[in-house]
Design a protein around this motif. Structure first.
Motif, PDB file in Angstrom:
ATOM      1  N   PRO A  18      67.442   0.112  24.639  1.00  0.00           N
ATOM      2  CA  PRO A  18      67.949  -0.116  23.106  1.00  0.00           C
ATOM      3  C   PRO A  18      66.847  -0.147  22.251  1.00  0.00           C
ATOM      4  CG  PRO A  18      69.021  -1.203  24.841  1.00  0.00           C
ATOM      5  CD  PRO A  18      67.882  -0.618  25.400  1.00  0.00           C
ATOM      6  N   LEU A  19      65.866  -1.017  22.512  1.00  0.00           N
ATOM      7  CA  LEU A  19      64.688  -1.225  21.592  1.00  0.00           C
ATOM      8  C   LEU A  19      63.872   0.119  21.193  1.00  0.00           C
ATOM      9  CD1 LEU A  19      62.767  -3.028  20.007  1.00  0.00           C
ATOM     10  CD2 LEU A  19      61.629  -3.300  22.108  1.00  0.00           C
ATOM     11  N   TYR A  20      63.845   0.931  22.151  1.00  0.00           N
ATOM     12  CA  TYR A  20      63.199   2.323  21.632  1.00  0.00           C
ATOM     13  C   TYR A  20      64.305   3.026  20.760  1.00  0.00           C
ATOM     14  CZ  TYR A  20      59.780   1.583  25.406  1.00  0.00           C
ATOM     15  OH  TYR A  20      58.877   0.923  26.139  1.00  0.00           O
ATOM     16  N   LEU A  21      65.521   2.944  21.096  1.00  0.00           N
ATOM     17  CA  LEU A  21      66.560   3.829  20.413  1.00  0.00           C
ATOM     18  C   LEU A  21      66.420   3.394  18.857  1.00  0.00           C
ATOM     19  CD1 LEU A  21      69.560   4.248  22.801  1.00  0.00           C
ATOM     20  CD2 LEU A  21      67.865   5.987  21.911  1.00  0.00           C
ATOM     21  N   PHE A  22      66.572   1.874  18.945  1.00  0.00           N
ATOM     22  CA  PHE A  22      66.578   1.145  17.311  1.00  0.00           C
ATOM     23  C   PHE A  22      65.260   1.579  16.664  1.00  0.00           C
ATOM     24  CE2 PHE A  22      65.634  -2.323  14.484  1.00  0.00           C
ATOM     25  CZ  PHE A  22      66.672  -2.337  14.142  1.00  0.00           C
ATOM     26  N   THR A  23      64.330   1.629  17.383  1.00  0.00           N
ATOM     27  CA  THR A  23      62.869   1.910  16.605  1.00  0.00           C
ATOM     28  C   THR A  23      62.907   3.391  15.930  1.00  0.00           C
ATOM     29  OG1 THR A  23      61.720   0.433  17.996  1.00  0.00           O
ATOM     30  CG2 THR A  23      60.402   1.995  16.908  1.00  0.00           C
ATOM     31  N   ILE A  24      63.276   4.331  16.937  1.00  0.00           N
ATOM     32  CA  ILE A  24      63.355   5.600  16.773  1.00  0.00           C
ATOM     33  C   ILE A  24      64.365   6.008  15.367  1.00  0.00           C
ATOM     34  CG2 ILE A  24      64.303   7.932  17.508  1.00  0.00           C
ATOM     35  CD1 ILE A  24      62.963   7.022  20.176  1.00  0.00           C
ATOM     36  N   VAL A  25      65.795   5.465  15.328  1.00  0.00           N
ATOM     37  CA  VAL A  25      66.683   5.737  14.429  1.00  0.00           C
ATOM     38  C   VAL A  25      66.175   5.085  13.224  1.00  0.00           C
ATOM     39  CG1 VAL A  25      69.192   5.372  13.977  1.00  0.00           C
ATOM     40  CG2 VAL A  25      68.512   6.213  16.261  1.00  0.00           C
ATOM     41  N   PHE A  26      66.008   3.693  13.293  1.00  0.00           N
ATOM     42  CA  PHE A  26      65.622   2.982  11.849  1.00  0.00           C
ATOM     43  C   PHE A  26      64.185   2.918  11.506  1.00  0.00           C
ATOM     44  CE2 PHE A  26      69.723   1.203  13.988  1.00  0.00           C
ATOM     45  CZ  PHE A  26      70.550   1.566  12.692  1.00  0.00           C
ATOM     46  N   VAL A  27      63.268   3.427  12.371  1.00  0.00           N
ATOM     47  CA  VAL A  27      61.952   3.449  11.901  1.00  0.00           C
ATOM     48  C   VAL A  27      61.279   4.808  11.857  1.00  0.00           C
ATOM     49  CG1 VAL A  27      59.594   2.266  12.149  1.00  0.00           C
ATOM     50  CG2 VAL A  27      61.610   0.911  12.662  1.00  0.00           C
ATOM     51  N   VAL A  28      61.171   5.299  12.868  1.00  0.00           N
ATOM     52  CA  VAL A  28      60.453   6.556  12.932  1.00  0.00           C
ATOM     53  C   VAL A  28      61.178   7.595  12.173  1.00  0.00           C
ATOM     54  CG1 VAL A  28      59.630   8.220  14.494  1.00  0.00           C
ATOM     55  CG2 VAL A  28      59.663   5.885  15.463  1.00  0.00           C
ATOM     56  N   ILE A  29      62.421   7.732  12.375  1.00  0.00           N
ATOM     57  CA  ILE A  29      63.210   9.008  11.554  1.00  0.00           C
ATOM     58  C   ILE A  29      63.111   8.933  10.214  1.00  0.00           C
ATOM     59  CG2 ILE A  29      65.548  10.103  11.146  1.00  0.00           C
ATOM     60  CD1 ILE A  29      66.050   9.780  14.193  1.00  0.00           C
ATOM     61  N   PRO A  30      63.329   7.681   9.578  1.00  0.00           N
ATOM     62  CA  PRO A  30      63.283   7.283   8.092  1.00  0.00           C
ATOM     63  C   PRO A  30      61.920   7.575   7.636  1.00  0.00           C
ATOM     64  CG  PRO A  30      64.662   5.398   9.069  1.00  0.00           C
ATOM     65  CD  PRO A  30      63.708   6.193  10.236  1.00  0.00           C
ATOM     66  N   LEU A  31      60.700   7.420   8.435  1.00  0.00           N
ATOM     67  CA  LEU A  31      59.435   7.260   7.958  1.00  0.00           C
ATOM     68  C   LEU A  31      59.253   8.964   7.907  1.00  0.00           C
ATOM     69  CD1 LEU A  31      57.348   4.741  10.029  1.00  0.00           C
ATOM     70  CD2 LEU A  31      57.975   4.757   7.479  1.00  0.00           C
ATOM     71  N   ILE A  32      59.560   9.612   8.952  1.00  0.00           N
ATOM     72  CA  ILE A  32      59.270  10.965   9.045  1.00  0.00           C
ATOM     73  C   ILE A  32      60.039  11.631   7.709  1.00  0.00           C
ATOM     74  CG2 ILE A  32      60.044  13.208  10.171  1.00  0.00           C
ATOM     75  CD1 ILE A  32      59.378  11.702  12.813  1.00  0.00           C
ATOM     76  N   TYR A  33      61.279  11.278   7.229  1.00  0.00           N
ATOM     77  CA  TYR A  33      62.181  11.752   6.419  1.00  0.00           C
ATOM     78  C   TYR A  33      61.452  11.477   4.877  1.00  0.00           C
ATOM     79  CZ  TYR A  33      65.656  12.080   2.797  1.00  0.00           C
ATOM     80  OH  TYR A  33      66.360  12.254   1.633  1.00  0.00           O
ATOM     81  N   ILE A  34      60.786  10.344   4.798  1.00  0.00           N
ATOM     82  CA  ILE A  34      59.997  10.102   3.515  1.00  0.00           C
ATOM     83  C   ILE A  34      58.746  10.889   3.422  1.00  0.00           C
ATOM     84  CG2 ILE A  34      58.764   8.176   2.278  1.00  0.00           C
ATOM     85  CD1 ILE A  34      61.445   7.770   2.190  1.00  0.00           C
ATOM     86  N   LEU A  37      59.759  14.501   2.551  1.00  0.00           N
ATOM     87  CA  LEU A  37      60.335  14.460   1.159  1.00  0.00           C
ATOM     88  C   LEU A  37      59.330  14.216   0.075  1.00  0.00           C
ATOM     89  CD1 LEU A  37      62.944  14.329  -0.486  1.00  0.00           C
ATOM     90  CD2 LEU A  37      62.876  11.860  -0.345  1.00  0.00           C
ATOM     91  N   SER A  38      58.277  13.695   0.576  1.00  0.00           N
ATOM     92  CA  SER A  38      57.181  13.654  -0.534  1.00  0.00           C
ATOM     93  C   SER A  38      56.380  14.781  -0.764  1.00  0.00           C
ATOM     94  CB  SER A  38      55.889  12.538   0.157  1.00  0.00           C
ATOM     95  OG  SER A  38      55.372  13.040   0.947  1.00  0.00           O
ATOM     96  N   PHE A  39      56.666  15.918   0.025  1.00  0.00           N
ATOM     97  CA  PHE A  39      56.190  17.306  -0.159  1.00  0.00           C
ATOM     98  C   PHE A  39      56.987  18.579  -0.477  1.00  0.00           C
ATOM     99  CE2 PHE A  39      53.366  15.262   3.074  1.00  0.00           C
ATOM    100  CZ  PHE A  39      51.870  15.559   2.752  1.00  0.00           C
TER     101      PHE A  39
END
Length: 288
Positions: A18-34, A37-39
């Motif tokens: 659950p911790l890994y899933l939470f980190t991927i969904v709410f931290v890693v994916i949003p960071l990758i999206y940002i 998007l910046s490019f």
């Protein structure tokens, strides 16, 4: 034994999922999206176009945006310096109090966190306005002949920053002082060191990790607390956080706002890296 150890590892891995899933969904994916998007480029009417560009980062070399970053850093350094000068003595003497008094003072430090930050800032707006409590007190004491303008100035934003972030300096210092081995200070005094010399050579060195933790906890948020600059600065003080908010909500230039966010994130990573570097034991020994 091997089966038991394997079961424990499997159980530990299952509990961590659950911790890994939470980190991927709410931290890693949003960071990758940002970052992606910046490019991209802003569309003429709405949204973005899937066309790679570096213009969003090149735009930051404009003197206007450079001044915003510089002003944000200046305010962050000023806030960190003032909170250190106020928070270190407070945390030090709080740790030296008797347990019952220490708990009471700790409660006073933590109580503001129980109130919404916006409510507390509106309270400061009431205190700092031209006909507010502070000006009325200054007039009553004869310190000033007429009300002075405090609200909607750089000073008001700095006051709000220090007030909001001061506990984040007090608590790490308090934790470091409380855990300190006081026998080392006594040994320094026995060897002829005065109180001031013992403080700088022993006490400050042992509590430096707490001070550095306070630096990070104060400096990083002070760069992006845009609502403080909006409320206490009246929109006249532009920080990086305000610039990002304006690009996302007003100008609708999401790629440029994302690029600003990436740069701010990299600055945060740099500060954390320096913190981890300085808090290494060998680095601390060479600091003095």
């Amino acid at each position: 034994m091997k089966k038991t150890a394997r079961r424990k590892k499997d159980k530990a891995w299952t509990m961590a999922v659950p911790l890994y899933l939470f980190t991927i969904v709410f931290v890693v994916i949003p960071l990758i999206y940002i970052v992606v998007l910046s490019f991209l480029q802003k569309d003429v009417l709405w949204g973005v176009t899937n066309q790679f560009t570096l213009n969003n980062y090149a735009k930051m070399f404009d003197p206007v945006y450079g001044k915003t970053f510089l002003d944000s850093l200046k305010l962050a350094f000023a806030t960190t310096l003032i909170t250190t000068l106020m928070g270190y003595p407070f945390g030090y003497f709080m740790a030296r109090l008797a347990p019952n008094r220490r708990n009471f003072v700790m409660l006073l430090v933590v109580v503001p966190f129980w109130t919404n930050a916006l409510v507390r800032i509106y309270g400061w707006m009431i205190l700092l306005r031209t006909k507010g409590v502070l000006n009325q007190a200054l007039l009553a004491l004869g310190i000033v002949d007429e009300p002075i303008k405090i609200l909607y100035t750089y000073g008001a934003v700095l006051i709000g920053m220090v007030y909001s972030l001061l506990p984040f300096m007090i608590l790490p210092v308090y934790s470091s002082v409380e855990k300190m081995d006081w026998s080392l200070v006594e040994a320094a005094r026995d060897l002829g060191a005065g109180r001031i010399k013992a403080f700088f050579t022993v006490t400050l060195k042992l509590t430096l990790p707490g001070v550095l933790s306070g630096f990070v906890l104060v400096f990083v948020p002070s760069i992006g607390l845009f609502f403080l600059a909006d409320l206490l600065g009246g929109g006249k003080i532009m920080l990086v956080g305000n610039l990002i908010k304006n690009q996302l909500l007003q100008a609708r230039d999401w790629p440029f706002g994302a690029a600003l966010s990436v740069v701010l994130m990299l600055m945060t990573f740099l500060i954390i890296f320096l913190y981890r570097k300085l808090t290494h034991s060998k680095d601390l020994e060479g600091f003095f």
